[in-house]
Design an enzyme around this catalytic site. Structure first.
Site, PDB file in Angstrom:
ATOM      1  N   HIS B 118       0.922  -1.232  -0.001  1.00 39.67           N
ATOM      2  CA  HIS B 118      -0.026   0.167  -0.026  1.00 39.67           C
ATOM      3  C   HIS B 118       0.776   1.295   0.116  1.00 39.67           C
ATOM      4  CE1 HIS B 118      -3.033   2.990   1.676  1.00 39.67           C
ATOM      5  NE2 HIS B 118      -3.857   1.984   1.476  1.00 39.67           N
ATOM      6  N   ASP B 198       2.381  -4.184   8.359  1.00 40.19           N
ATOM      7  CA  ASP B 198       1.279  -3.363   7.858  1.00 40.19           C
ATOM      8  C   ASP B 198      -0.012  -4.418   7.961  1.00 40.19           C
ATOM      9  OD1 ASP B 198      -0.960  -2.338   6.671  1.00 40.19           O
ATOM     10  OD2 ASP B 198       0.001  -1.814   4.725  1.00 40.19           O
ATOM     11  N   GLN B 201      -5.262  -5.075   7.288  1.00 40.36           N
ATOM     12  CA  GLN B 201      -6.100  -5.941   6.781  1.00 40.36           C
ATOM     13  C   GLN B 201      -6.033  -7.298   7.523  1.00 40.36           C
ATOM     14  OE1 GLN B 201      -8.531  -5.161   4.788  1.00 40.36           O
ATOM     15  NE2 GLN B 201      -7.466  -3.294   4.274  1.00 40.36           N
ATOM     16  N   LYS B 224     -10.974   0.092  10.316  1.00 40.25           N
ATOM     17  CA  LYS B 224     -11.007  -1.113   9.170  1.00 40.25           C
ATOM     18  C   LYS B 224     -11.527  -2.345  10.394  1.00 40.25           C
ATOM     19  CE  LYS B 224      -7.552   0.346   6.024  1.00 40.25           C
ATOM     20  NZ  LYS B 224      -8.369   0.684   5.050  1.00 40.25           N
ATOM     21  N   CYS B 363      -4.746   2.240  -3.680  1.00 38.63           N
ATOM     22  CA  CYS B 363      -3.534   2.661  -2.921  1.00 38.63           C
ATOM     23  C   CYS B 363      -2.612   1.748  -3.359  1.00 38.63           C
ATOM     24  CB  CYS B 363      -3.892   3.083  -1.561  1.00 38.63           C
ATOM     25  SG  CYS B 363      -4.941   4.415  -1.183  1.00 38.63           S
TER      26      CYS B 363
END
Lengths: 322, 404
Positions: B118, B198, B201, B224, B363
């Site tokens: 991302h 990261d 998700q 999220k 992104c």
């Protein structure tokens, strides 16, 4: 194509709302890019296409498919329609500014003036006149010279720069139709004009035209001309001697004096003289107006009078709107 | 997990949009919020709308308690050792930037990422590498994560006496694929590399145990995972966090200042400059409390939905990433085989069927540019999505694709 339509539609809506201004800006960006042979990358075209065809899809899959597939064709059609609409809108505005009616000299309902406040007379030259039998418009008119005020059928400033002379007939429907315009001009221009009414009874057309004209002079004798004139126009279907005398009575005039005046034919020769003067000037129809040296024949729109008077008075264009 | 019962907690799912039901499949971008989170945030504004950790009055004390409680809830959720290891941020992006700007690198150190990062885990490293003379290495995931290349890069760096910093996306927001984390961490440890994840998700969809994962830093976002927008978390090992340079400085980050200097305070406040979004972080605590009841079921549930959609649409669309839905978690990224534009697909689903998905490059522009793909449409699922919704999505997408 849809971006051009969006620019026009949202550009107009954007005048009133910020949210549409943002879309209009996007549309402008898109149109500008396309004009400069670049790809429209705002996504507005795709957004509009999807939203519109998606809405159709809700009703019927077939309709949605047609809207999607032929979107560019529909966009062209709508663009042409939009441009045509804009053209007529512009034309309407121009007509409204020049003639006081968005349809131009031919009149009719005008969306810019739904109440008809600037259009008291809804007629054109053709068909807005009463004529001497066998005559119509077309004669060359000569503006009267050396105007002298011989009777009291006038109003305004004798020293005014603009003199409006009306040759009218009290029994003529179109002279009556021009009356609100006359009143409006008198009210608006006041001492800037001098309005004079001249007798032109259409005897071959209206059998009561002459007695009605003479009766108006008899009312003038008693200083009640303007009220009586109003009565005459209001009762054009009934202008026989008994009616004319009855109106005088209604208005509180000295009925003996009025009857004597009418019965004696006191003003017959004066009316005849004024009529002959009119004929000499080339007049064959009523109402016929002279604004200084310019003639206006028929019950025309107020704006046409205004245009000529403003010009004669030297009123600048921005005051024209007032 | 009783999905229908879960849905009762989400006002927008209950009420719909203008009275019409919606199908919300844009969870990789932002999830919906349950009533419990909204109420908890309101509770702050109604009952103790004061500064936490600064003043000494009753309201401030209440705010401080709730704010601290929230940090503890989050710490427990990811099984961190101490509350000091939980730094509140605005989002994942800020967490990654904090580490990228504050970590003490040396010239020649190597930053290792995947080819599907991302922008939040790409641009900070591009800038830091340029400013500090670091080297960047990209590991391909085209044929699965290239562990061999990964190890080679680490080995090469170590042999040159350079340190490696691995910063990778746990689960791609673009195609839903996950990296083989266990193997990556094992190899990284062999070469003394620092590992940052990261997990934007990751954390919202699967139970994450930072001790078991053995990562050094992990960043994720509140929005999220049912939490308020503008909230995020950076987990960092305490000893590493203590060695970072200050990032954003100001109120709350210091114990004392003079006209010429400052004494920075302890963790975690040292990295939480200025007045915090107390309502937001208290709300995030409530979101985590809510989520932990279902966290073990979410991944399986999402796979089930992904399977329905994959099977229903695989002949009509090209799927980004592997064909097997099990390898794409809760993300179904696709382009129509008939070349209908991905934005059009998304917009038509929205206007025609009230189905909300995302379209574009998500992104991850770098990957799309490298693969010469314009973008994709993306449906992403969460705990409140139903199998029925997945079936409707399949049916409506097919109808839309027929338009072209």
């Amino acid at each position: 194509m849809i971006c051009i339509i969006a620019l026009i539609v949202f550009g107009i809506l954007g005048i009133f709302s910020v949210k549409y201004r943002i879309i209009a800006k996007e549309a402008f960006n898109c149109v500008f890019k396309k004009i400069t042979l670049r790809k429209c990358d705002t996504g507005l075209d795709i957004r509009l296409k999807s939203q519109i065809s998606g809405s159709f899809l809700k009703f019927s899959p077939r309709l949605g498919r047609i809207a999607y597939k032929y979107f560019e064709v529909f966009s062209w059609i709508f663009l042409i329609l939009t441009l045509v609409t804009l053209y007529f809108m512009g034309l309407g505005l121009y007509n409204y500014a020049v003639y006081g009616n968005c349809n131009g000299p031919q009149g009719g309902f005008c969306i810019y003036d739904p109440l008809g406040t600037t259009k008291p007379v809804n007629t054109t030259t053709e068909g807005s006149i009463c004529a001497i039998p066998g005559h119509s418009i077309g004669a060359v008119l000569t503006a009267p010279k050396n105007i002298t005020i011989t009777d009291g059928a006038y109003i305004g400033n004798p020293q005014a720069g603009v003199v409006i002379i009306e040759y009218g007939c009290y029994s003529c429907h179109y002279t009556k139709l021009a009356e609100p315009t006359v009143k409006r001009l008198i009210k608006k221009y006041g001492d800037n004009i001098l309005y004079i009414y001249k007798d032109f009874p259409l005897r071959g057309t209206h059998e009561t035209a002459e007695p009605a004209t003479e009766a108006a002079h008899c009312a003038l004798d008693q200083g009640r001309y303007w009220e009586y004139r109003e009565y005459l126009f209001a009762n054009q279907q009934r202008q026989f001697d008994e009616d004319l005398k009855g109106y005088a009575k209604d208005l509180g005039l000295n009925d003996t004096q009025f009857s004597e005046c009418l019965n004696s034919g006191k003003y017959k020769s004066l009316v005849e003289q004024t009529y002959s003067e009119g004929i000499a000037l080339g007049i064959t129809v009523t109402p016929t107006f002279f604004i200084n040296n310019q003639s206006l024949v028929g019950a025309k729109d107020y704006s046409e009078f205004k245009k000529i008077i403003n010009k004669e008075l030297g009123i600048s264009w921005w005051e024209f709107w007032k | 997990m009783n999905v229908l019962k879960v849905r009762e907690d989400f006002p927008i799912l209950k009420n719909g949009l203008n009275g019409k039901p919606i199908i919300y499949f844009d969870n990789a971008c932002m999830t919906l919020r349950p009533r419990q989170v909204i109420e908890k945030m309101n509770e702050y504004y109604y009952n103790y709308p004061a500064c936490a950790g600064r003043s000494h009055h009753k309201l401030s004390k209440m705010a401080t308690e709730e704010f601290s409680k929230s940090r503890s809830i989050i710490r427990k959720f990811i099984n961190a050792k101490s509350d000091k290891e939980i730094i509140f941020t605005k989002n994942t992006t800020e967490g990654i930037n904090l580490v990228a700007k504050s970590f003490k690198f040396h010239k020649g150190d190597v930053i290792i990422s995947t080819d599907k990062e991302h922008n939040s885990n790409l641009i900070p490293w591009q800038l830091v590498a340029r400013q500090q003379g670091l080297r960047r290495e990209r590991i391909s995931t085209k044929e699965g994560f290239d562990l061999q290349h990964f190890e080679h890069v680490l080995k090469h760096a170590k042999s040159n006496s350079n340190r490696s910093f691995v910063s990778m996306v746990q689960t791609s927001n673009m195609d839903g694929t996950s990296i083989p984390l266990k193997e990556i961490v094992n190899i990284a440890r062999k070469y003394d590399a620092v590992v940052m994840l990261d997990a934007a998700q990751g954390v919202p969809h699967k139970s994450v145990d930072v001790k078991k994962l053995d990562v050094d830093f992990l960043a994720f976002s509140g929005h999220k995972m049912l939490g308020p927008s503008g909230t995020g978390v950076l987990y960092g090992r305490e000893e590493l966090l203590n060695r970072l340079d200050p990032f954003i400085t100001g109120g709350s980050t210091v114990d004392d200042t003079t006209y010429d200097g400052a004494t920075f305070t302890q963790l975690p406040e040292r990295y939480e400059a200025g007045l915090q979004d107390y309502a937001g972080f208290i709300g995030l605590g409530a979101a985590v409390e809510y989520l932990k009841k279902y966290i073990d079921d979410i991944h399986v549930h999402e796979l089930k939905l992904n399977k329905i959609i994959t099977e229903g649409l695989n002949t009509h669309v090209n799927i980004l990433g592997p064909q097997d839905p099990k390898l794409r978690s809760g993300i179904f990224s696709f382009n129509a085989k008939n070349k209908m534009d991905h934005h059009e697909v998304a917009l038509l689903l929205d206007s025609y069927a009230n189905i909300m998905i995302r379209s574009g490059r998500h992104c991850v522009h770098s990957w799309f540019n490298d693969n010469k793909i314009d973008g994709s449409a993306r449906a992403s699922f969460y705990l409140y999505n139903t199998e029925e919704e997945a079936k409707i999505f399949v049916e409506k997408t097919k109808e839309i694709l027929k338009m072209k």
